[in-house]
Design a protein around this motif. Structure first.
Motif: not given
Length: 98
Positions: A12-13, A25-26, A33-34, A40-42
């Protein structure tokens, strides 16, 4: 950035510094994203990030293991594991950095 481990806060930084977004926001973008990758993986999907690598789910069958202390054989239940395969570009960068 810290040394040794890259954290969510580090990502984020970096996004804050490089793109100029606010820290809030970052951080929110990194979390989104995570979360999308985890979702998707689940669902059983693989996650491919071009130039970085691919997160792949593999099903491992039941097998016989051995207790190293006693030597007794024990069954190991089938399970799903997550593996990461670095892209060729990433491998070249890692080897070149060493």
């Amino acid at each position: 950035m810290t040394t040794g481990t890259l954290t969510r806060a580090d990502l984020a930084e970096s996004l804050h510094r490089e793109v100029g977004l606010s820290r809030a926001d970052s951080s929110k973008i990194v979390e989104q994203i995570l979360a999308e990758m985890c979702g998707a993986l689940s669902r059983g999907e693989n996650v491919k990030i071009s130039g970085f690598g691919t997160f792949v789910l593999r099903d491992k069958g039941e097998r016989v293991g051995r207790n190293p202390k006693t030597g007794i054989e024990v069954p190991i239940a089938p399970r799903r594991v997550l593996t990461f395969r670095a892209s060729q570009m990433m491998r070249e960068r890692i080897v070149g950095a060493g």
